[in-house]
Scaffold this motif. Structure first.
Motif, PDB file in Angstrom:
ATOM      1  N   TYR B  21       0.940  -1.086  -0.068  1.00 48.46           N
ATOM      2  CA  TYR B  21      -0.084   0.045   0.103  1.00 48.46           C
ATOM      3  C   TYR B  21       0.604   1.293  -0.213  1.00 48.46           C
ATOM      4  CZ  TYR B  21      -3.895   3.131   0.946  1.00 48.46           C
ATOM      5  OH  TYR B  21      -4.602   4.282   0.917  1.00 48.46           O
ATOM      6  N   ALA B  22       1.987   1.167   0.715  1.00 51.68           N
ATOM      7  CA  ALA B  22       2.837   2.286   0.807  1.00 51.68           C
ATOM      8  C   ALA B  22       3.232   2.670  -0.632  1.00 51.68           C
ATOM      9  CB  ALA B  22       4.023   2.104   1.587  1.00 51.68           C
ATOM     10  N   THR B  24       1.837   2.724  -3.416  1.00 53.10           N
ATOM     11  CA  THR B  24       0.831   3.393  -4.264  1.00 53.10           C
ATOM     12  C   THR B  24       1.317   4.923  -4.439  1.00 53.10           C
ATOM     13  OG1 THR B  24      -0.860   3.528  -2.446  1.00 53.10           O
ATOM     14  CG2 THR B  24      -1.091   1.748  -3.822  1.00 53.10           C
ATOM     15  N   ASN B  26       0.799   9.052  -4.595  1.00 56.82           N
ATOM     16  CA  ASN B  26       0.058   9.774  -3.702  1.00 56.82           C
ATOM     17  C   ASN B  26      -1.300  10.349  -3.768  1.00 56.82           C
ATOM     18  OD1 ASN B  26       1.557  10.168  -1.387  1.00 56.82           O
ATOM     19  ND2 ASN B  26       3.109  11.667  -2.341  1.00 56.82           N
ATOM     20  N   LYS B  29      -3.635   7.984  -2.410  1.00 54.99           N
ATOM     21  CA  LYS B  29      -3.707   7.796  -1.008  1.00 54.99           C
ATOM     22  C   LYS B  29      -4.603   8.772  -0.691  1.00 54.99           C
ATOM     23  CE  LYS B  29       0.763   6.406  -0.321  1.00 54.99           C
ATOM     24  NZ  LYS B  29       1.954   6.289   0.512  1.00 54.99           N
ATOM     25  N   ASP B  32      -7.929   7.778  -0.999  1.00 52.65           N
ATOM     26  CA  ASP B  32      -8.479   6.816   0.093  1.00 52.65           C
ATOM     27  C   ASP B  32      -8.664   7.461   1.447  1.00 52.65           C
ATOM     28  OD1 ASP B  32      -6.003   4.264  -1.273  1.00 52.65           O
ATOM     29  OD2 ASP B  32      -8.001   4.788  -1.807  1.00 52.65           O
ATOM     30  N   ARG B  78     -11.450   6.896  -7.744  1.00 54.40           N
ATOM     31  CA  ARG B  78      -9.948   6.250  -7.796  1.00 54.40           C
ATOM     32  C   ARG B  78      -9.671   5.054  -8.915  1.00 54.40           C
ATOM     33  NH1 ARG B  78      -6.753   2.192  -5.508  1.00 54.40           N
ATOM     34  NH2 ARG B  78      -5.384   2.969  -3.675  1.00 54.40           N
TER      35      ARG B  78
END
Lengths: 771, 116
Positions: B21-22, B24, B26, B29, B32, B78
């Motif tokens: 997930y990190a 993905t 910005n 995020k 999200d 998204r």
């Protein structure tokens, strides 16, 4: 150079195709409009049947008083003394559409009357519906199938029956809204664009405004989404097509007052919420699968499955307990009668008594969708090659609508667009193969040289197959061409899968086949025009019959309503069986006791009991309801079969359902319903018998009833509590007035009369819930 | 033995989830975060309704459905903006955002009407 020329010719062909499609669509629209005008030509521009009169009256009110008064309208001229909240119980789509049309036309100085706009709303919207069918089928298969389907829908008798000029009912607009909503859903599914998803929600809102059948959409689309998920066709476009629709659609449905909170609380909508949750779970699973490695994903799956199962079962148990606590499991009566066809006849006799709610007979399928009935299976097969999301939706639509049309004849109307789409696909694919074959045989050798080499091998294979098909052609050329269509479609499909190239048939076969398919279409057109002209154009308010001395017109209904409106006070109450309520309020402008909305079973049962009781008891009931006039419809003199005596047993059943002293066997002799000398005394004394046959013997001396085909049982009798005030020209509508009670009662009978009145008062107290 | 294997697997699972997930982008995020905010607001509203009762029901319904609606629309955005989605590679992100705004406009117009 050659490439440029071919691209230029491609552009020309494209442009020519577009212009041709546009012209054809325009002609289809004109045809859809004109074929529905038979009733206006044969009779006059008048509103038909019963329900359209209510819609017409509401539209009149809307155009006179404006939207806010219409939205908050409480109608006190119907269901006396209860009244009816029109704003909260009517589907406003149709009336708002017609009102807007009238407004726009008047503002550009085309002064059409409200009646004209109402009469012609249905044909105009059927033209729109055929264009919507073109768009929908184009998304599923292509423009050719679209044009065929649109042409078929413009003429299909099932749709014509509910949308002739004058049939101003909800379905006139609702079928257009249905097809248009489906088109936008498929378009969103195919493109994945949120813009079309918004439009889809707005079109769904229009559908909710228009018809109670919107529950079909909100159950079919979740079913299709579930089907796509289960068959492994989940894609982000599916999510975009479905999830915004559910949220926006629920909100928009809750905005319509007649639906209100039912949008979240009744079982008809639960399927959409369930699939909403499921699609989110599936989307999450796919997302996690995308960002994890396969081993990690397996670990995640085992973990989630063990924990999630427990949670899932808990939630499910709560939900089931909630739903099972309501007696009908949260479904409304009408929806339940769709799922369990025997439900209505057991529990709700009013729903069971409506003739539209009976299951259809086999001939009605051929009458209503004719040739399409056997083109549909060919279309279903064509949808599977290749199977896409859109064509799986079409297959699901046809299957569910066939089931529902088998339950209720009124829902043949929902089957019609599905059948047209399938048949359009089938015919278009057939024509595709035939014309390709003809073109190949006539022009193929001079055009593309690469294709020629490939085609040569095909042709040898075809020769083998063509001999077989020629034999079959010779065997079956005398029969209908449907089998040929199916064979040809199946054969190309098999070979094309093997070779992955286009198959061609021999020239003579193709030409013959094209001719036969066109002939099939011609038969369809002839049938549709006949059905529109002869079967479905009758306005029901004006009847005609042909005899040796020409055409007789029976305008008795309007005669009676006109008499009522001219010879009675404005506030007089008129009681009749609920069939005539809408017409009485719209045309005679008098307050009625019960009307076609049939929302209050007890009130209808009161009127039914009154009509089944002897004269004095009936007078008491009517007097307690402030009734001044009673109206009955009688067809015995002219042979009109839908009169009140034929409907009388339903009055007994409905009345007996609420007031147990009315028992159906009392009116039957040996289980048979008769009105001649063998009829039971209860039958011969009841109010309906007396009001129908009062003075009937004076017409021909014998009292011969032309509908029941017997002489009546009791011929000479007097009415003590009612007086006849009007009978129409053909004795079809008879109006009676309640006599006021006597001022004084003669001395000798006073005591016995007071005793009798005491007992009758006690029994009337049981009969009269209003005292 | 088995238990420690499963706990080790669970730890590895969470670690890999976090690292994936990190990675993905910005802007995804941010979307999200917006979705999480909307769902949290919806849950707060449901908890409030459980405490105080559901009258007037149309206000509750419009509040919850507006949160759920914006969450769903943000998820759609998204999906359309994510470069890993092959199906949407020729959709310019500006068009996706314009559709998102339009749909939100319609949603909130309906909400304002239904709020009472």
């Amino acid at each position: 150079m050659a490439a440029q020329e071919t691209s230029q010719s491609a552009i020309f062909r494209h442009a020519f195709g577009n212009v041709l499609s546009f012209t054809v669509l325009l002609l289809i629209g004109v045809m859809a409009f004109s074929i529905r005008l038979f009733s206006v030509i044969k009779y006059e521009s008048v509103i038909h049947e019963f329900d359209p009169y209510f819609n017409y009256r509401v539209t009149q009110f809307l155009t006179k008083s404006g939207v806010y008064d219409f939205w908050n309208w409480f109608d006190d001229r119907t269901w006396y003394p209860l009244g009816r909240v029109i704003g909260g119980t009517v589907y406003p789509g149709l009336t708002l559409t017609a009102g807007t049309l009238w407004r726009i036309l008047n503002s550009i100085n085309i002064p059409l009357s409200v009646e004209t706009v109402c009469v012609f709303t249905a044909p105009v919207f059927s033209a729109f519906a055929s264009w919507a069918t073109y768009l929908l089928t184009k998304e599923i298969k292509g423009a050719g199938a679209g044009l065929t389907a649109a042409a078929l829908l413009a003429m299909v008798p099932s749709y014509i029956s509910r949308s002739v000029a004058g049939s101003y009912d909800n379905e006139a607009v609702a079928i257009f809204a249905l097809i248009f909503t489906f088109y936008l859903y498929i378009k969103t599914l195919n493109t994945g664009s949120l813009f079309y998803a918004t439009l889809n929600a707005i079109a769904y809102f229009y559908m909710v405004c228009s018809w109670g059948g919107y529950t079909f959409i909100i159950n079919l689309i979740p079913m299709h989404v579930l089907l796509c998920i289960v068959t492994g066709r989940y894609s982000p476009r599916l999510y975009i097509a479905y999830a915004p629709l559910v949220v926006l659609g629920t909100l928009l449905a809750a905005l319509v007052p007649v639906v209100g909170f039912n949008a979240v609380m009744t079982s008809e909508h639960f399927a959409s919420f369930l699939v909403f949750i499921i699609i989110h779970v599936v989307a999450l699973v796919y997302y996690i699968k995308g960002i994890l490695t396969p081993q990690m994903f397996k670990v995640a799956v085992t973990l989630v499955v063990s924990v999630g199962m427990v949670l899932c079962f808990a939630v499910l148990a709560v939900l089931i307990a909630l739903v099972a606590s309501s007696p009908t499991k949260g479904w409304s009566g009408r929806s339940l009668s769709l799922l369990d066809p025997t439900y209505a006849s057991k529990y709700i006799p009013i729903i069971a008594s409506v003739s539209e709610h009976q299951p259809p007979t086999w001939p009605s399928y051929f009458m209503d969708i004719n040739v399409l009935a056997f083109l549909v299976p060919a279309g279903i097969i064509a949808c599977f090659l290749p199977l896409s999301d859109a064509s799986s939706f079409a297959v699901l639509y046809i299957v569910t609508s066939v089931y529902f049309s088998g339950v209720m004849v009124r829902l043949m109307l929902v089957l019609a667009p599905a059948a047209c789409i399938m048949s359009g696909i089938a015919l278009s694919e057939a024509f595709d193969v035939f014309t390709r074959s003809i073109k190949f045989h006539l022009v193929g050798t001079t055009q593309n040289p690469q294709e020629n080499a490939g085609d040569a091998t095909k042709v040898t294979q075809n020769d083998v197959k063509s001999e077989k098909s020629e034999d079959t052609v010779k065997e079956r050329s005398s029969r209908k061409s449907k089998k040929k269509d199916k064979e040809n479609i199946e054969k190309p499909s098999l070979v094309s899968r093997v070779e992955k190239r286009l198959l061609v048939l021999p020239l003579e076969t193709s030409v013959m086949a094209v001719f036969l398919v066109v002939l099939l279409g011609a038969f369809y057109v002839v049938h549709c025009v006949w059905a529109a002209a002869e079967a479905y154009s009758a306005p029901s308010i004006v009847l005609t019959s042909r005899s040796h001395d020409g055409l007789h017109v029976f305008d008795d209904f309007r005669e009676a309503y006109a008499w009522l409106s001219h010879n009675t006070e404005v506030d007089d109450k008129v009681a009749s069986w609920w069939d005539y309520g809408y017409q009485t309020t719209a045309m005679a402008n008098r307050t009625v006791i019960v009307d076609n909305n049939t929302w209050n079973n007890t009130h209808i049962a009161t009127v039914g009991t009154a009509l089944s009781s002897p004269e004095k008891a009936a007078w008491d009931i009517f007097n307690s309801l402030d009734v001044k006039y009673v109206l009955v419809v009688f067809g015995g003199l002219v042979g009109y079969p839908s009169d009140d005596i034929n409907k009388f047993l339903w009055m007994v059943r409905i009345g007996g359902g609420v007031f147990p002293h009315i028992k159906e066997p009392d009116y039957l002799r040996d289980g048979q319903y008769r009105i001649d000398s063998q009829a039971t005394p209860t039958m011969l004394n009841c109010l309906m018998y007396k009001l129908s046959y009062y003075r009937f013997v004076e017409t021909d001396g014998r009292g011969y009833d032309k509908v029941r085909n017997t002489e009546i049982g009791k011929k000479h009798f007097k009415l003590n509590h009612f007086e006849e005030v009007f009978t129409t020209h053909h004795w079809m509508v008879r109006i009676y007035k309640l006599k006021s009670p006597r001022n004084r009662i003669r001395g000798k009978t006073k005591r016995s009369k007071s005793q009798k009145s005491g007992t009758s008062k006690r029994s009337t107290r049981k009969k009269n819930p209003w005292q | 033995m088995g238990k420690s294997a499963t706990t080790r697997d669970v730890h590895a699972l969470f670690h890999s989830l976090r690292s994936a997930y990190a990675a993905t982008a910005n802007h995804l995020k941010i979307i999200d975060l917006y979705i999480f905010f909307a769902i949290a607001t919806a849950l707060i509203q449901v908890a409030y309704m459980a405490i105080v009762g559901s009258f007037p029901f149309n206000s509750f319904l419009s509040g919850v459905l507006s949160c759920v609606g914006t969450a769903v629309l943000a998820v759609s955005l998204r999906i359309q903006v994510n470069k890993d989605n092959k199906e949407f590679k020729d959709l310019p992100p500006e068009r996706a955002f314009a559709d998102f705004v339009l749909c939100n406009l319609v949603l909130h117009l309906v909400i304002m009407n239904f709020l009472g």
